[in-house]
Design an enzyme around this catalytic site. Structure first.
Site, mmCIF file in Angstrom:
data_model
loop_
_atom_site.group_PDB
_atom_site.id
_atom_site.type_symbol
_atom_site.label_atom_id
_atom_site.label_comp_id
_atom_site.label_asym_id
_atom_site.label_seq_id
_atom_site.Cartn_x
_atom_site.Cartn_y
_atom_site.Cartn_z
ATOM 1 N N ILE A 63 0.899 -1.160 0.000
ATOM 2 C CA ILE A 63 0.000 0.000 0.000
ATOM 3 C C ILE A 63 0.933 1.205 0.000
ATOM 4 O O ILE A 63 1.921 1.228 0.733
ATOM 5 C CB ILE A 63 -0.924 -0.009 1.242
ATOM 6 C CG1 ILE A 63 -1.914 1.156 1.240
ATOM 7 C CG2 ILE A 63 -0.132 0.010 2.540
ATOM 8 C CD1 ILE A 63 -2.973 1.067 2.376
ATOM 9 N N SER A 64 0.675 2.192 -0.861
ATOM 10 C CA SER A 64 1.573 3.350 -0.935
ATOM 11 C C SER A 64 1.570 4.105 0.390
ATOM 12 O O SER A 64 0.590 4.083 1.145
ATOM 13 C CB SER A 64 1.147 4.305 -2.047
ATOM 14 O OG SER A 64 1.164 3.679 -3.301
ATOM 15 N N GLN A 65 2.671 4.810 0.619
ATOM 16 C CA GLN A 65 2.788 5.694 1.784
ATOM 17 C C GLN A 65 1.721 6.790 1.671
ATOM 18 O O GLN A 65 1.499 7.304 0.575
ATOM 19 C CB GLN A 65 4.191 6.297 1.697
ATOM 20 C CG GLN A 65 4.571 7.178 2.817
ATOM 21 C CD GLN A 65 5.996 7.705 2.613
ATOM 22 O OE1 GLN A 65 6.745 7.211 1.782
ATOM 23 N NE2 GLN A 65 6.346 8.709 3.374
#
Ligand code: SAH
Length: 217
Positions: A63-65
């Protein structure tokens, strides 16, 4: 799935962190403050879901930052009802943020397992219709083009022609380009059919891979 005061408080802190790091679009920050990020992660991450960090979501993906989600979303400059295509559904968090901002969201994932799991999750969360597809993102979604915005959430070695071709006039493609580390680019389609290219900040994403990856089971 439960959202508590504790989670809400942690999100408030996260929003302050993002503001300090330079995110200034209040609509984007509001979307982050209402969306429970822990819904998109394994139970084991519940306590740390609001740290400004990427986390594993299975199938070697992340999951992206939150900063990256906010930054890419801010670069899109979404208006309500805009038609937005996301490449790399992953956990579904970025797609959900786009939906909260009022976009009509189309999202593509090449890993069948993730596609199935996330489509179900997005349905359960119920943010309205987010159209999920199990496809190779290099090809985009020509039958629904043109898009007001396309956001690529995996690092591409080159900018796919097909994606540029699926932009509406004034539409924007936000894409990290490069090998091991990448640079964020924004391409804007101009009236004469040409593109304005802007090279922005350095970033790091999982790779944008060609072809589909069917489930093993
Ligand atoms: N937007 C996601 C981030 C996921 S990481 C989120 O909010 O959680 C990037 C995702 O891009 C991975 O799930 C990976 O499988 C997917 N991906 C990589 N190459 C792709 C391709 N060619 N087409 C579609 N998805 C791709």
């Amino acid at each position: 799935m439960k959202d508590s005061y504790l989670h809400k408080g942690l999100r408030k802190r996260l929003v302050e962190t993002l503001r300090k790091k330079g995110i200034s679009d209040d609509d984007v920050l509001d979307a982050i403050s209402v969306l429970p990020r822990h819904f998109f992660l394994d139970k084991a991450f519940e306590e740390i879901a609001y740290q400004d960090k990427p986390f594993p979501i299975g199938n070697e993906q992340t999951i992206s930052q939150p900063y990256t989600v906010a930054y890419q979303t801010q670069l899109l400059g979404i208006k309500k009802r805009d038609k937005i295509l996301e490449i790399g559904t992953g956990s579904g968090y970025q797609a959900a943020i786009l939906a909260i901002l009022g976009a009509r969201v189309f999202t593509i994932e090449r890993q069948e397992d993730l596609y199935r799991k996330t489509r179900q999750l997005l349905d359960d969360i119920g943010l309205g219709r987010i159209r999920c597809y199990y496809r190779d993102g290099y090809k985009g979604l020509p039958e629904f083009a043109p898009f007001d915005g396309i956001i690529v959430t995996a690092g591409a070695e080159e900018v796919p022609e097909a994606l540029l071709n699926q932009l509406a006039v004034g539409g924007k493609l936000i894409i990290p380009v490069g090998g091991d580390g990448q640079e964020m680019f924004r391409y804007t389609k101009e009236e004469d059919g040409g593109f304005k290219a802007e090279k922005l900040a350095e970033c790091r994403f999982v790779p944008f891979l060609k072809g589909k990856n069917p489930s093993k089971s």
